[in-house]
Scaffold this motif. Structure first.
Motif, PDB file in Angstrom:
ATOM      1  N   TYR A 100      12.901 -41.185  -2.669  1.00  0.00           N
ATOM      2  CA  TYR A 100      11.559 -41.117  -3.265  1.00  0.00           C
ATOM      3  C   TYR A 100      10.536 -40.742  -2.194  1.00  0.00           C
ATOM      4  CZ  TYR A 100       7.353 -42.636  -5.713  1.00  0.00           C
ATOM      5  OH  TYR A 100       6.121 -42.673  -6.283  1.00  0.00           O
ATOM      6  N   ALA A 101      10.677 -41.388  -1.012  1.00  0.00           N
ATOM      7  CA  ALA A 101       9.737 -41.094   0.073  1.00  0.00           C
ATOM      8  C   ALA A 101       9.845 -39.629   0.486  1.00  0.00           C
ATOM      9  CB  ALA A 101      10.028 -42.001   1.268  1.00  0.00           C
ATOM     10  N   PHE A 102      11.054 -39.085   0.490  1.00  0.00           N
ATOM     11  CA  PHE A 102      11.237 -37.677   0.838  1.00  0.00           C
ATOM     12  C   PHE A 102      10.624 -36.763  -0.214  1.00  0.00           C
ATOM     13  CE2 PHE A 102      14.484 -38.648   4.070  1.00  0.00           C
ATOM     14  CZ  PHE A 102      14.136 -37.692   5.014  1.00  0.00           C
ATOM     15  N   VAL A 103      10.908 -37.076  -1.470  1.00  0.00           N
ATOM     16  CA  VAL A 103      10.441 -36.203  -2.537  1.00  0.00           C
ATOM     17  C   VAL A 103       8.918 -36.208  -2.614  1.00  0.00           C
ATOM     18  CG1 VAL A 103      10.522 -35.798  -5.018  1.00  0.00           C
ATOM     19  CG2 VAL A 103      12.591 -36.427  -3.809  1.00  0.00           C
ATOM     20  N   THR A 104       8.318 -37.369  -2.340  1.00  0.00           N
ATOM     21  CA  THR A 104       6.856 -37.456  -2.405  1.00  0.00           C
ATOM     22  C   THR A 104       6.202 -37.164  -1.057  1.00  0.00           C
ATOM     23  OG1 THR A 104       7.010 -39.805  -1.998  1.00  0.00           O
ATOM     24  CG2 THR A 104       6.864 -39.124  -4.294  1.00  0.00           C
ATOM     25  N   LEU A 110       6.311 -30.081   4.631  1.00  0.00           N
ATOM     26  CA  LEU A 110       5.786 -29.639   3.343  1.00  0.00           C
ATOM     27  C   LEU A 110       6.386 -28.310   2.914  1.00  0.00           C
ATOM     28  CD1 LEU A 110       2.040 -30.609   3.844  1.00  0.00           C
ATOM     29  CD2 LEU A 110       3.709 -31.716   2.346  1.00  0.00           C
ATOM     30  N   SER A 111       6.762 -27.462   3.898  1.00  0.00           N
ATOM     31  CA  SER A 111       7.257 -26.141   3.514  1.00  0.00           C
ATOM     32  C   SER A 111       8.739 -26.154   3.159  1.00  0.00           C
ATOM     33  CB  SER A 111       7.012 -25.143   4.647  1.00  0.00           C
ATOM     34  OG  SER A 111       7.614 -25.597   5.826  1.00  0.00           O
ATOM     35  N   MET A 112       9.363 -27.297   3.243  1.00  0.00           N
ATOM     36  CA  MET A 112      10.787 -27.357   2.936  1.00  0.00           C
ATOM     37  C   MET A 112      11.023 -27.188   1.434  1.00  0.00           C
ATOM     38  SD  MET A 112      13.455 -30.099   4.457  1.00  0.00           S
ATOM     39  CE  MET A 112      13.317 -31.459   3.298  1.00  0.00           C
ATOM     40  N   ASP A 113      12.072 -26.469   1.129  1.00  0.00           N
ATOM     41  CA  ASP A 113      12.459 -26.271  -0.263  1.00  0.00           C
ATOM     42  C   ASP A 113      12.657 -27.623  -0.941  1.00  0.00           C
ATOM     43  OD1 ASP A 113      13.834 -25.730  -2.624  1.00  0.00           O
ATOM     44  OD2 ASP A 113      14.785 -23.957  -1.767  1.00  0.00           O
ATOM     45  N   PRO A 114      11.981 -27.859  -2.096  1.00  0.00           N
ATOM     46  CA  PRO A 114      12.066 -29.190  -2.732  1.00  0.00           C
ATOM     47  C   PRO A 114      13.501 -29.632  -2.986  1.00  0.00           C
ATOM     48  CG  PRO A 114      10.462 -27.831  -3.833  1.00  0.00           C
ATOM     49  CD  PRO A 114      11.094 -26.957  -2.821  1.00  0.00           C
ATOM     50  N   ALA A 115      14.411 -28.668  -3.205  1.00  0.00           N
ATOM     51  CA  ALA A 115      15.802 -29.049  -3.468  1.00  0.00           C
ATOM     52  C   ALA A 115      16.364 -29.856  -2.308  1.00  0.00           C
ATOM     53  CB  ALA A 115      16.647 -27.798  -3.705  1.00  0.00           C
ATOM     54  N   GLY A 152       5.378 -33.031   8.330  1.00  0.00           N
ATOM     55  CA  GLY A 152       6.534 -33.467   9.095  1.00  0.00           C
ATOM     56  C   GLY A 152       7.071 -32.387  10.004  1.00  0.00           C
ATOM     57  N   ARG A 153       8.085 -32.740  10.804  1.00  0.00           N
ATOM     58  CA  ARG A 153       8.680 -31.801  11.729  1.00  0.00           C
ATOM     59  C   ARG A 153       9.656 -30.869  11.032  1.00  0.00           C
ATOM     60  NH1 ARG A 153      11.560 -32.906  17.079  1.00  0.00           N
ATOM     61  NH2 ARG A 153      13.060 -32.118  15.585  1.00  0.00           N
ATOM     62  N   GLY A 154      10.245 -31.319   9.996  1.00  0.00           N
ATOM     63  CA  GLY A 154      11.192 -30.482   9.258  1.00  0.00           C
ATOM     64  C   GLY A 154      12.628 -30.751   9.615  1.00  0.00           C
ATOM     65  N   MET A 155      13.489 -30.269   8.724  1.00  0.00           N
ATOM     66  CA  MET A 155      14.910 -30.516   8.892  1.00  0.00           C
ATOM     67  C   MET A 155      15.502 -29.543   9.906  1.00  0.00           C
ATOM     68  SD  MET A 155      17.742 -30.081   5.995  1.00  0.00           S
ATOM     69  CE  MET A 155      17.378 -31.258   4.744  1.00  0.00           C
ATOM     70  N   LEU A 164      20.946 -27.223   9.069  1.00  0.00           N
ATOM     71  CA  LEU A 164      21.294 -28.008   7.889  1.00  0.00           C
ATOM     72  C   LEU A 164      20.684 -27.451   6.615  1.00  0.00           C
ATOM     73  CD1 LEU A 164      20.910 -31.629   9.263  1.00  0.00           C
ATOM     74  CD2 LEU A 164      22.999 -30.371   8.868  1.00  0.00           C
ATOM     75  N   ALA A 165      19.619 -26.643   6.779  1.00  0.00           N
ATOM     76  CA  ALA A 165      18.906 -26.180   5.590  1.00  0.00           C
ATOM     77  C   ALA A 165      19.658 -25.047   4.901  1.00  0.00           C
ATOM     78  CB  ALA A 165      17.497 -25.726   5.972  1.00  0.00           C
ATOM     79  N   HIS A 166      20.840 -25.349   4.475  1.00  0.00           N
ATOM     80  CA  HIS A 166      21.697 -24.383   3.790  1.00  0.00           C
ATOM     81  C   HIS A 166      22.437 -25.102   2.682  1.00  0.00           C
ATOM     82  CE1 HIS A 166      21.271 -20.797   6.117  1.00  0.00           C
ATOM     83  NE2 HIS A 166      21.471 -21.432   7.244  1.00  0.00           N
ATOM     84  N   PRO A 167      22.889 -24.375   1.685  1.00  0.00           N
ATOM     85  CA  PRO A 167      23.606 -25.046   0.589  1.00  0.00           C
ATOM     86  C   PRO A 167      24.812 -25.849   1.063  1.00  0.00           C
ATOM     87  CG  PRO A 167      23.084 -22.800  -0.015  1.00  0.00           C
ATOM     88  CD  PRO A 167      22.678 -22.952   1.397  1.00  0.00           C
ATOM     89  N   GLY A 168      25.393 -25.443   2.183  1.00  0.00           N
ATOM     90  CA  GLY A 168      26.523 -26.204   2.721  1.00  0.00           C
ATOM     91  C   GLY A 168      26.169 -27.652   2.973  1.00  0.00           C
ATOM     92  N   MET A 169      24.870 -27.879   3.228  1.00  0.00           N
ATOM     93  CA  MET A 169      24.365 -29.232   3.484  1.00  0.00           C
ATOM     94  C   MET A 169      24.672 -30.184   2.332  1.00  0.00           C
ATOM     95  SD  MET A 169      22.429 -31.334   5.172  1.00  0.00           S
ATOM     96  CE  MET A 169      21.382 -32.752   4.874  1.00  0.00           C
TER      97      MET A 169
END
Lengths: 129, 650, 98
Positions: free
Chosen positions: B60-64, B78-83, B159-162, B166-171
């Motif tokens: 929840y904290a991540f999604v919000t 904030l720019s991370m893909d919501p998925a 935030g700093r971002g992932m 890792l930011a790939h569907p393989g994740m």
């Protein structure tokens, strides 16, 4: 009994062929890539220069290319990098000095335990028949 | 009350529930009081729900985008893909611990629900051990690595971002499956330990152990395979397996589990190898803890560990503790587990299983040795060395080949010794096929002898399975059954056996891919500019264009390639990109791949020199396609072999 | 809202934990009976699969069935759980002749 001996002989011959071919496992069609996979990238965590895209890795690849076209042997090229960066730059330790241990231990231990194991297996089989 | 406080409070509640269920089980066992035992069991059930809600708090904290929580700040922006916000929970050290705790508590719940009812004697012991395992992870989070740690002042706005790798569907698949696999090895381990402690280590329990081990083993196996698939197709490393320490620590328990699920068949069939099986599952458990330790800031450099973590010592301590615990249980209960081990014949199925175990453990040992040798060398000789892929290929390669060979011989042998005539009829055609394959490849190619040996072993195993299938269904066909129906009938009559063979086939397919890429790969490396053409194999490649896209967190360079046939028609377009993430000072590359069952055309844009020149690595990787087909077949085989038998039939 | 979730979860946990102490029924013996039934079923199933695989003969199947059911009934009364006699018997029978 005859069958057993045949099987044993077969396994023996098979293992000899295997040991014989350990030496040429890494023979590839491309010398450059062989060497790339034998040199680690000094700034990356656990990647060879072949895998890494860091600029130093690209520079090192260029050095390898140049040396190959200069006609240097693989050992000379690896030696060049080893002298500059230390043994850790090689992706597998050379089979010399204390590093012999890393190669010899599995060979000795596996063959030794295989002998013990097969003796146990035979004894167990005999004791029952 | 903030969401972070709720999450942490729930972790503390979970911790207390674990302690309660451990103490309750022990008191219940001592007093023989079933009410206390039941209450402890209920506590174990509760841990799942509290851990689940706590994990939901973090998600929840991540999604919000709640950047007041340090963990969210570190692994999201904030720019991370919501998925990805839904799965970012396990991107870092603390969150992945919470994920592992969730998996463990879920496995407690499932084991307690699906356990055969007549295993009631060992239940309290089981609960105590599994809760103890869960307690460790919860305790680490509560005291050392709190995922809900917050900034007291200066709450950041972004935030700093992932980690971009890792930011790939393989994740979505590889890390969670691998972590789940390592964590759930605790299930067969606790089952066996609890049965040993209560002296009820027998067949009905063994079946359940087999079921859980197969599930755990396939989760781990699929995780590993997805890891190589991810490395190959998405990360563009050009390889599928680099013997990286983190991969190795996942591989070792998998190998030991492979040995275990084979030798457990012998115990099931012949009542032998009890001691050996117990040792194997203990070893697998300790190796899984070793894997956790290396993952959490162990002393080994890897391309993808949780590098910043300082939990190394705690996990090292836990590994040592589990090793001691296992040895203690083993020594104290040796009499209870001991069983007569008499092999009737060297040429028997049991012996083949033992030899298979031997080679699997040999591979495990080599892998472990290569992993720890740099440490030993540094401590004793003060010299740093790297033990990488060339070492593992040279030492493990032949052992893997021998294992493949045994895989072809073993199924032809029968239990308790094989008669000569049987051996002859079973082995004649497969070995003929193998020898022909060997001769063909050995004479026709200039590749190392290893490749011909590997291919002939593959032929041996495959023909063995096919002939076995043929022999099995022949009798059915004779009775007038259609061959296709007979084929399925055969599988459904002996699911365990034929499921196992299907898994063997998937391993063969993977081996085929390995042989293809290791021995038959063609690779070139070239600096090219837009409009230029390259020819490799049967392919003509034209570099169509290079585009540059700028995003606020990354710079992306995309190269488009056209694949032409001999008549200059465009048959395909490929795209490869090289993305640079300034915040992480990290580049991520995506290769362009044209895949077919025969070979893959694989283009890596390794370096962009200027606007229209770049350095390309182009390779043709034969047979790799089969490796990825092996994955679904592996799962299918495991499922068939797990599928419960129809009770009503008898 | 969050506080409410926390309190309700805590209460639910506590209720769940103390619930067994309020159920006074002695279910141990009942369970023994039903477990025994399950075990009988399993044994039958086990023997049937052995029969299908051809590891035991029809005669052995009937013989074993009788023997095992007898053991099950003894087990209920004596509650002796040292080692499992069933596996032992199946093992020895299987090894007798194949």
């Amino acid at each position: 009994m005859f069958k057993k001996i045949k099987l044993n002989l077969f396994i023996l011959v098979f293992s000899f062929i295997l040991i014989g071919c350990i030496s040429d496992v890494d023979e590839n069609n491309n010398r450059n890539y062989d060497l790339y996979s034998k040199i680690m990238c000094p700034v990356c965590d656990g990647q060879t220069i072949g895998e890494s895209q860091a600029s130093i890795a690209n520079d090192m690849k260029n050095i390898v290319d140049v040396y190959i076209s200069d006609g240097k042997t693989d050992d000379e090229i690896l030696k060049y990098f080893e002298d500059r960066y230390g043994t850790e730059i090689l992706s597998a330790p050379p089979n010399s000095g204390t590093n012999t241990i890393v190669w010899a231990t599995p060979l000795v231990l596996i063959s030794l335990s295989f002998i013990i194991f097969s003796v146990w297996l035979k004894k167990s089989a005999k004791g029952n028949s | 009350m903030s969401i972070s406080n709720l999450g942490l409070s729930l972790l503390v509640i979970t911790m207390n529930l674990c302690i309660y269920s451990i103490i309750g089980s022990i008191i219940g066992i001592r007093l023989g009081n079933s009410q206390i035992k039941l209450s402890a069991k209920n506590a174990a059930y509760c841990t799942f729900f509290t851990t689940l809600i706590s994990s939901m708090c973090l998600i929840y904290a991540f999604v919000t985008n709640d950047f007041s929580i340090k963990y969210v700040f570190m692994h999201s922006n904030l720019s991370m893909d919501p998925a990805y916000t839904w799965v970012a929970m396990y991107a870092g050290n603390e969150g992945s611990l919470l994920y592992i705790a969730l998996v463990i508590s879920l496995s407690i719940l499932l084991v307690l629900l699906f356990k055969p009812k007549d295993m009631y004697e060992s239940e309290p012991h089981l609960i105590a051990i599994m809760s103890g395992f869960l307690l460790f992870f919860i305790g680490v989070m509560v005291f050392f690595a709190n995922p809900f740690d917050t900034f007291q002042t200066n709450i950041p706005s972004d935030g700093r971002g992932m980690n971009p790798l890792l930011a790939h569907p393989g994740m979505f698949s590889h890390p969670p499956l691998l972590m789940a696999g390592l964590a759930t090895i605790s299930i067969p381990f606790s089952l066996i330990t609890s049965m040993i402690l209560t002296g009820t280590f027998r067949n009905n329990g063994l079946d359940f152990v087999r079921t859980t081990s197969l599930i755990v083993w396939s989760i781990l196996g699929v995780g590993l395979l997805l890891g190589s698939w991810w490395a190959y197709t998405i990360l563009g490393w050009g390889g599928y397996w680099v013997w990286d320490p983190i991969e190795n620590v996942g591989l070792m328990p998998w190998l030991v589990m492979t040995a275990f699920i084979h030798s457990i068949i012998v115990q099931r069939r012949r009542g032998m190898f009890r001691v050996w099986n117990v040792l194997l599952i203990f070893l697998a458990f300790v190796l899984a803890q070793f894997g956790m330790f290396i993952n959490r800031g162990g002393p080994v450099v890897s391309v993808h560990s949780f590098a910043a973590s300082t939990l190394g010592y705690i996990f090292l301590g836990f590994m040592v503790f589990s090793a001691l615990f296992c040895s203690l249980i083993f020594i104290a209960n040796y009499n209870k587990i001991y069983s007569e081990n008499k092999i009737e014949s060297v040429i028997s199925r049991e012996a083949a299983f033992l030899i298979n175990n031997f080679f699997l453990l040999a591979i495990t040992f080599v892998t472990l040795w290569g992993l720890i040798f740099p440490l030993i060398n540094e401590v004793f000789y003060n010299e740093t060395v790297t033990v990488g892929a060339p070492y593992y290929n040279a030492v493990n390669g032949p052992v893997i080949l021998l294992l493949l060979f045994i895989m072809g011989i073993g199924p032809n042998l029968s239990w308790k010794g094989t008669s000569n005539s049987n051996l002859k009829t079973n082995l004649l055609y497969p070995s003929l096929i193998a020898i022909i394959t060997f001769t063909l490849f050995f004479l026709s190619s200039n590749k190392p002898i290893m490749s011909s040996l590997a291919l002939s072993s593959i032929a041996l195993v495959l023909s063995t399975i096919i002939f076995e299938w043929f022999r099995g269904s022949r009798s059915l066909i004779k009775n007038g059954t259609h061959w296709l129906y007979a084929f399925f009938k055969l599988i459904s009559n002996n699911r365990k056996k034929y499921g196992g063979y299907i898994v063997h086939i998937s391993i063969l397919l993977i081996a085929l891919g390995v042989v293809g890429i290791n021995f038959y790969q063609v690779k070139i490396d070239k600096v090219v500019s837009v409009g230029e053409r390259i020819e490799i194999g049967n392919y003509k490649i034209e570099i169509a264009e290079i585009n540059e896209n700028n995003f606020n967190d990354r710079r992306e360079k995309v190269a488009t390639f056209l694949i032409l046939d001999s008549n200059e028609n465009i048959v395909n377009t490929l795209e490869g990109n090289n993305t640079f993430y300034p915040t992480f000072n990290m580049a991520s590359i995506r290769a362009g791949i044209l895949s077919s069952p025969i070979e893959d055309l694989y283009i890596i844009p390794s370096d962009f020199i200027d606007n229209d020149t770049m350095k390309l690595i182009i390779s043709i990787n034969p047979l790799v396609w089969w490796m990825w087909v092996g994955g679904p077949i592996f799962i299918l085989g495991t499922l068939i072999s797990l599928w419960p038998r129809n009770f009503n039939k008898s | 809202m969050n506080l409410f979730i926390l309190i309700s979860i805590s209460i639910a946990c506590v209720v769940f934990l103390i619930f067994p102490f309020y159920r006074k029924t002695e279910f141990r013996n009942d369970n023994q009976q039903s477990y025994s039934e399950i075990r009988k079923e399993k044994v039958l199933f086990e023997l049937t699969s052995e029969l299908e695989n051809g590891t035991i003969t029809n005669g052995q199947f009937n013989e074993l069935k009788e023997e095992l059911f007898k053991i099950e009934s003894i087990r209920i009364s004596s509650n002796n759980e040292e080692i499992d006699p069933i596996e032992e018997i199946i093992k020895t029978k299987k090894n007798q002749d194949v």
